[in-house]
Design a protein around this motif. Structure first.
Motif, short mmCIF file in Angstrom:
data_model
loop_
_atom_site.label_atom_id
_atom_site.label_comp_id
_atom_site.label_asym_id
_atom_site.label_seq_id
_atom_site.Cartn_x
_atom_site.Cartn_y
_atom_site.Cartn_z
N ALA A 203 0.82 -1.22 0.00
CA ALA A 203 0.00 0.00 0.00
C ALA A 203 0.85 1.27 0.00
O ALA A 203 0.38 2.33 -0.42
CB ALA A 203 -0.93 0.00 1.21
N GLU A 204 2.08 1.16 0.46
CA GLU A 204 2.94 2.34 0.54
C GLU A 204 3.15 2.98 -0.84
O GLU A 204 3.11 4.21 -0.97
CB GLU A 204 4.30 1.96 1.16
CG GLU A 204 5.31 3.09 1.20
CD GLU A 204 4.86 4.27 2.04
OE1 GLU A 204 5.37 5.38 1.81
OE2 GLU A 204 3.98 4.09 2.92
N SER A 205 3.36 2.16 -1.87
CA SER A 205 3.56 2.72 -3.21
C SER A 205 2.27 3.39 -3.70
O SER A 205 2.32 4.42 -4.39
CB SER A 205 3.98 1.62 -4.19
OG SER A 205 2.98 0.61 -4.28
N LEU A 206 1.11 2.82 -3.35
CA LEU A 206 -0.16 3.44 -3.72
C LEU A 206 -0.32 4.79 -3.04
O LEU A 206 -0.76 5.77 -3.65
CB LEU A 206 -1.32 2.52 -3.32
CG LEU A 206 -2.72 3.05 -3.62
CD1 LEU A 206 -2.99 3.02 -5.13
CD2 LEU A 206 -3.77 2.22 -2.88
N MET A 207 0.07 4.86 -1.76
CA MET A 207 -0.05 6.10 -1.01
C MET A 207 0.87 7.19 -1.56
O MET A 207 0.56 8.38 -1.48
CB MET A 207 0.24 5.84 0.47
CG MET A 207 -0.77 4.95 1.16
SD MET A 207 -0.29 4.52 2.85
CE MET A 207 -1.58 3.34 3.28
N THR A 208 1.99 6.76 -2.11
CA THR A 208 2.91 7.72 -2.72
C THR A 208 2.32 8.28 -4.02
O THR A 208 2.40 9.48 -4.30
CB THR A 208 4.27 7.05 -3.01
OG1 THR A 208 4.81 6.56 -1.78
CG2 THR A 208 5.25 8.05 -3.63
N THR A 209 1.72 7.40 -4.80
CA THR A 209 1.12 7.82 -6.07
C THR A 209 -0.17 8.60 -5.86
O THR A 209 -0.41 9.62 -6.52
CB THR A 209 0.83 6.59 -6.95
OG1 THR A 209 2.03 5.83 -7.12
CG2 THR A 209 0.30 7.01 -8.32
N TYR A 210 -1.00 8.12 -4.92
CA TYR A 210 -2.27 8.77 -4.64
C TYR A 210 -2.33 9.12 -3.14
O TYR A 210 -2.77 8.31 -2.32
CB TYR A 210 -3.44 7.85 -4.98
CG TYR A 210 -3.45 7.38 -6.41
CD1 TYR A 210 -3.84 8.24 -7.45
CD2 TYR A 210 -3.07 6.08 -6.75
CE1 TYR A 210 -3.86 7.81 -8.77
CE2 TYR A 210 -3.07 5.65 -8.06
CZ TYR A 210 -3.47 6.51 -9.07
OH TYR A 210 -3.47 6.09 -10.37
N PRO A 211 -1.86 10.30 -2.76
CA PRO A 211 -1.80 10.68 -1.34
C PRO A 211 -3.12 10.53 -0.59
O PRO A 211 -3.13 10.23 0.60
CB PRO A 211 -1.35 12.15 -1.40
CG PRO A 211 -0.58 12.24 -2.68
CD PRO A 211 -1.30 11.33 -3.63
N LEU A 212 -4.24 10.71 -1.29
CA LEU A 212 -5.54 10.59 -0.63
C LEU A 212 -5.77 9.18 -0.09
O LEU A 212 -6.50 8.98 0.89
CB LEU A 212 -6.67 10.94 -1.62
CG LEU A 212 -8.10 10.82 -1.08
CD1 LEU A 212 -8.31 11.79 0.08
CD2 LEU A 212 -9.11 11.08 -2.19
N SER A 213 -5.11 8.18 -0.69
CA SER A 213 -5.31 6.80 -0.25
C SER A 213 -4.83 6.58 1.18
O SER A 213 -5.33 5.69 1.87
CB SER A 213 -4.59 5.83 -1.19
OG SER A 213 -3.19 6.04 -1.17
N ARG A 214 -3.88 7.37 1.66
CA ARG A 214 -3.42 7.24 3.05
C ARG A 214 -4.57 7.56 4.01
O ARG A 214 -4.74 6.90 5.04
CB ARG A 214 -2.24 8.17 3.31
CG ARG A 214 -1.61 8.00 4.70
CD ARG A 214 -0.37 8.86 4.84
NE ARG A 214 0.67 8.46 3.91
CZ ARG A 214 1.55 7.49 4.14
NH1 ARG A 214 1.49 6.82 5.29
NH2 ARG A 214 2.46 7.18 3.25
N LYS A 215 -5.37 8.58 3.67
CA LYS A 215 -6.51 8.93 4.50
C LYS A 215 -7.59 7.85 4.42
O LYS A 215 -8.19 7.48 5.42
CB LYS A 215 -7.08 10.28 4.06
CG LYS A 215 -8.21 10.78 4.94
CD LYS A 215 -8.66 12.17 4.53
CE LYS A 215 -9.78 12.66 5.44
NZ LYS A 215 -10.23 14.03 5.06
#
Length: 369
Positions: A203-215
Motif C-alpha cells: 500500500a505504501e507505493s499506492l499512497m505515494t502515487t495517490y496521497p488521498l489513499s493514506r486517509k
C-alpha cells in the motif's frame, strides 16, 4: 503444587511480568526472582512488586529455582538454554518457556538437558499493544489459550504442578506436540502477520502515487492490517524459527492466488462467487470474541455527534464505572460503520460492561465489530 518456594523469571517484559503477577495472585507465598541483563529493568520491576528480588548472575539464580520461566524471544531463549545446561540445577526443577514456536525449543531442550531434567514447552496466547514490565497485567491471560508441550516423557506430575502454579492466570490449558503447535500457529498466526505486513508494504507505493489513499486507509484497511504493527524483531525471530512451515504455507498461498487469477482470466463468475461464499461460511463458523492464536481486539465503535464534550461524556461514563480503556481514537472514514469513536479494552468483560453503560447513560449507539 501447593506452592513453589522459588520461581526464577528470566526476562521481565510484558509476559514475564504478567506471569509473575498472576502467580503472586494465587500463590502469595511464592518467591519470584528475576534475571535480566538490565539492572535498571530488574530494579524497576522489584520496585512495583513484580519481583521479590533479582539476580545479575544466571547461575546463581538458576541454582536456587524450583521453577524457571524463559520469557524471552525464541532466539534469545535458545541461547539461554545453553547457559542453563551448564548451571547447577535442582533435580526437581521445572523449566518452561513462552516462545511462539516450539519445535526448535523442544529439540534444543532434548539435546541440552538430561532425561531427568523436566522441560515443558509453553506458549501463552495473549499479548498487548504495550510492552515492558510496567505493562504487566495479572489478568492478561484470562480465558486465553495456554499451550503446553511435553515430549519424550509423560511428565504427568510435573505438568500438573506447572498448571497449578499457573492457576492464577485463569488461562485455558491445551496440550499439543511441538509440530502440531507450530503447524497451527504457522497458519493461524504467523502467516497472517506476513500477509498483513505485505499488504501494508504494498500500500505504501499506492499512497505515494495517490496521497488521498493514506486517509482512506484509516478505516477498514488499517483495522485488518493492525497486526503489522507488531514488534519486527520478535517476528523476525518467529519467522526464522518456523521457516519450514512458513515456506510450505507460502507455496499453498501462491497456488491459491494463481487459481484465483485463473478465475479472473476466464471470467469464471461461479468459481469467484464460490470462493467468496465459502470464505464467508467458514469465517462465520469461527467463535466470536474468544482469545485464539492471535489475541483478540476488544473494540467498541460509538456513534457520537460532532459537538464539544461528546468524547468527554463517553470517557466520563467509563471512569465513573471504573472501566479501564487501553486506546481511544477518532475514525475519519469507515465505510461499514457510522460511528467515529473507537474505544479499545483489554478484555471482553470490560467491553461488554462499557457497551451496556454507554447505552444506558448516553444517547449514543454502540457497535462491536
Amino acid at each position: 503444587m501447593e506452592k513453589a518456594q522459588h520461581v526464577l523469571m528470566i526476562g521481565v517484559g510484558l509476559i514475564g511480568a504478567s506471569l509473575s503477577l498472576a502467580i503472586k495472585k494465587s500463590h502469595p507465598d511464592t518467591t519470584i526472582s528475576g534475571f535480566s541483563h538490565s539492572k535498571e529493568e530488574l530494579e524497576g520491576a522489584k520496585k512495583i512488586g513484580v519481583l521479590d528480588n533479582y539476580f545479575l548472575n544466571l547461575r546463581e539464580g538458576a541454582s536456587q529455582a524450583d521453577v524457571i520461566f524463559l520469557c524471552t524471544p525464541v532466539l534469545v531463549t535458545l541461547e539461554l538454554m545453553q547457559e542453563l545446561a551448564y548451571c547447577s540445577l535442582k533435580s526437581t526443577v521445572i523449566i518452561t518457556d513462552v516462545c511462539s514456536t516450539k519445535q526448535d525449543v523442544m529439540t534444543e531442550a532434548k539435546r541440552l538437558f538430561t532425561p531427568h531434567t523436566t522441560f515443558i514447552g509453553g506458549h501463552p496466547m495473549a499479548g498487548s499493544h504495550k510492552s515492558g514490565f510496567l505493562a504487566g497485567d495479572k489478568d492478561l491471560f484470562e480465558n486465553a489459550f495456554y499451550i503446553l508441550v511435553s515430549e519424550g516423557n509423560p511428565q504427568v506430575i510435573e505438568m500438573s504442578s506447572l498448571k497449578e502454579l499457573l492457576v492464577g492466570t485463569q488461562a485455558k490449558f491445551v496440550e499439543l506436540t511441538a509440530k502440531e503447535h507450530d503447524q497451527i500457529t504457522g497458519v493461524l498466526s504467523h502467516m497472517p502477520h506476513v500477509i498483513a505486513s505485505l499488504l501494508v508494504n504494498e500500500a505504501e507505493s499506492l499512497m505515494t502515487t495517490y496521497p488521498l489513499s493514506r486517509k482512506l486507509a484509516a478505516g477498514g484497511f488499517r483495522d485488518i492490517t493492525r497486526i503489522a504493527s507488531s514488534d519486527p524483531r520478535m517476528w523476525t525471530d518467529i519467522s526464522l524459527s518456523n521457516g519450514e512451515i512458513l515456506q510450505d504455507e507460502i507455496n499453498h498461498w501462491l497456488e491459491a492466488l494463481l487459481e484465483f487469477k485463473e478465475y479472473l482470466m476466464n471470467s469464471d463468475e461461479a468459481a469467484i462467487f464460490s470462493f467468496f461464499n465459502e470464505a464467508r461460511r467458514i469465517r462465520e463458523s469461527i467463535p466470536v470474541h474468544q482469545e485464539g492464536s492471535i489475541p483478540g481486539f476488544h473494540d467498541l465503535y460509538i456513534n457520537v455527534p460532532d459537538h464539544p464534550g461528546a468524547i468527554a461524556e463517553v470517557t466520563g461514563v467509563l471512569a465513573s464505572e471504573g472501566i479501564s480503556l487501553i486506546n481511544i481514537k477518532i475514525i475519519e472514514t469507515r465505510d461499514d460503520i457510522f460511528g467515529i469513536l473507537c474505544v479499545s479494552f483489554k478484555n471482553e468483560k470490560d467491553l461488554n460492561k462499557a457497551r451496556q453503560m454507554i447505552t444506558q447513560k448516553t444517547a449514543y449507539t454502540c457497535l462491536v465489530q
